[in-house]
Design a protein around this motif. Structure first.
Motif, short mmCIF file in Angstrom:
data_model
loop_
_atom_site.label_atom_id
_atom_site.label_comp_id
_atom_site.label_asym_id
_atom_site.label_seq_id
_atom_site.Cartn_x
_atom_site.Cartn_y
_atom_site.Cartn_z
N ARG A 128 0.31 -23.51 21.99
CA ARG A 128 -0.71 -22.68 23.13
C ARG A 128 -1.77 -23.70 23.37
O ARG A 128 -2.16 -24.14 24.49
N LEU A 129 -2.35 -24.59 22.14
CA LEU A 129 -3.37 -25.40 22.51
C LEU A 129 -2.64 -26.77 23.21
O LEU A 129 -3.65 -27.29 23.84
N SER A 130 -1.36 -26.93 23.14
CA SER A 130 -0.75 -28.16 23.96
C SER A 130 -0.80 -27.75 25.53
O SER A 130 -1.14 -28.64 26.40
N SER A 131 -0.60 -26.27 25.75
CA SER A 131 -0.89 -26.00 27.21
C SER A 131 -2.24 -26.17 27.65
O SER A 131 -2.64 -26.28 29.03
N LEU A 136 -8.18 -28.88 29.95
CA LEU A 136 -9.13 -29.74 29.63
C LEU A 136 -9.21 -31.10 30.31
O LEU A 136 -10.22 -31.65 30.53
N LYS A 137 -8.03 -31.73 30.52
CA LYS A 137 -8.18 -32.96 31.29
C LYS A 137 -8.69 -33.09 32.58
O LYS A 137 -9.68 -33.60 33.10
N ASP A 138 -8.35 -31.86 33.15
CA ASP A 138 -8.85 -31.83 34.72
C ASP A 138 -10.27 -31.34 34.68
O ASP A 138 -11.10 -32.20 35.33
N LYS A 161 -14.42 -22.04 35.10
CA LYS A 161 -13.55 -20.65 35.24
C LYS A 161 -12.14 -21.03 34.98
O LYS A 161 -11.66 -20.20 34.37
N MET A 162 -11.65 -22.26 35.19
CA MET A 162 -10.41 -22.60 34.82
C MET A 162 -10.12 -22.36 33.14
O MET A 162 -9.21 -22.05 32.68
N ILE A 163 -10.88 -22.90 32.37
CA ILE A 163 -11.01 -23.03 30.97
C ILE A 163 -11.14 -21.41 30.53
O ILE A 163 -10.16 -21.03 29.67
N TYR A 164 -11.92 -20.48 31.08
CA TYR A 164 -12.10 -19.32 30.65
C TYR A 164 -10.79 -18.36 30.96
O TYR A 164 -10.30 -17.67 30.11
N LYS A 165 -10.29 -18.87 32.35
CA LYS A 165 -8.98 -18.12 32.50
C LYS A 165 -7.93 -18.41 31.56
O LYS A 165 -7.19 -17.52 31.25
N ASN A 170 -4.24 -16.96 27.41
CA ASN A 170 -3.69 -17.67 25.97
C ASN A 170 -4.57 -17.27 25.04
O ASN A 170 -4.98 -18.29 24.25
N PRO A 171 -4.85 -15.97 24.47
CA PRO A 171 -5.42 -15.69 23.36
C PRO A 171 -4.77 -16.29 22.07
O PRO A 171 -3.76 -16.37 21.88
N SER A 172 -5.90 -16.67 21.38
CA SER A 172 -5.52 -17.14 19.87
C SER A 172 -4.72 -15.82 19.12
O SER A 172 -5.05 -14.96 19.26
#
Length: 176
Positions: A128-131, A136-138, A161-165, A170-172
């Motif tokens: 999940r974190l790899s995705s 994050l890079k963007d 918004k991209m990070i929140y989406k 992808n919930p933990s």
């Protein structure tokens, strides 16, 4: 009848052997022919007494053998009792060892299961974190541009918004 008494009667009979009638004791009269029968009876009595003595000796030997065998039996029974106790102790020890091994196995199995669960969770979280890395890079690229230009770029709102989406999609595993 004692051997002395038998010998005494034999001497009286030997002394009276040649007389047809003889007085013996308190007015007891015997015919000479009776002496032969009395001698035979005395001989039979001596023989019977000897047999009785032999039987008594044999009975004493049997008794001694019986006592010895009885003692051996008692010792064997005690030994058997001790061995039965020893066997029970060994069975108890074996059962205890089996219980301990079973408990250890069950505990180890539970630990192994929990470790596998943790491994699976960590793999899932890692995936999940790899995705998240490209998102994050963007976002970093957008923020970097904002810092370099020292202006607020309307696209940064887009990065948030991209990070929140992504976080919503992808919930933990622990947060669900």
């Amino acid at each position: 009848m004692t051997p002395e008494r038998i010998e005494e009667i034999k001497q009286v009979l030997a002394a009276c052997n040649d007389q047809p009638w003889m007085s013996v004791g308190n007015n007891l009269k015997l015919h000479a022919n009776c002496f032969e029968y009395i001698s035979d009876l005395l001989a039979a009595l001596e023989e019977a007494q000897q047999e009785v003595k032999e039987w008594q000796d044999e009975a004493k030997q049997w008794r001694d053998d019986f006592v010895e065998k009885n003692n051996e039996l008692a010792e064997a029974q005690q030994r058997i009792g001790k061995l039965e106790l020893y066997v029970k102790a060994l069975e108890f020890s074996r059962d205890s060892a089996q219980d301990m091994a079973h408990n250890i196995s069950r505990e180890r199995g539970l630990e192994l299961f929990e470790a596998q669960q943790t491994t699976d969770t960590l793999k899932s979280e890692n995936k999940r974190l790899s995705s998240l890395l490209p998102v994050l890079k963007d976002a970093m690229d957008l923020f970097k541009s904002e810092v370099e230009l020292k202006v607020t770029i309307p696209g940064n709102e887009e990065a948030r918004k991209m990070i929140y989406k992504w976080l919503l999609e992808n919930p933990s595993p622990g947060a669900s």
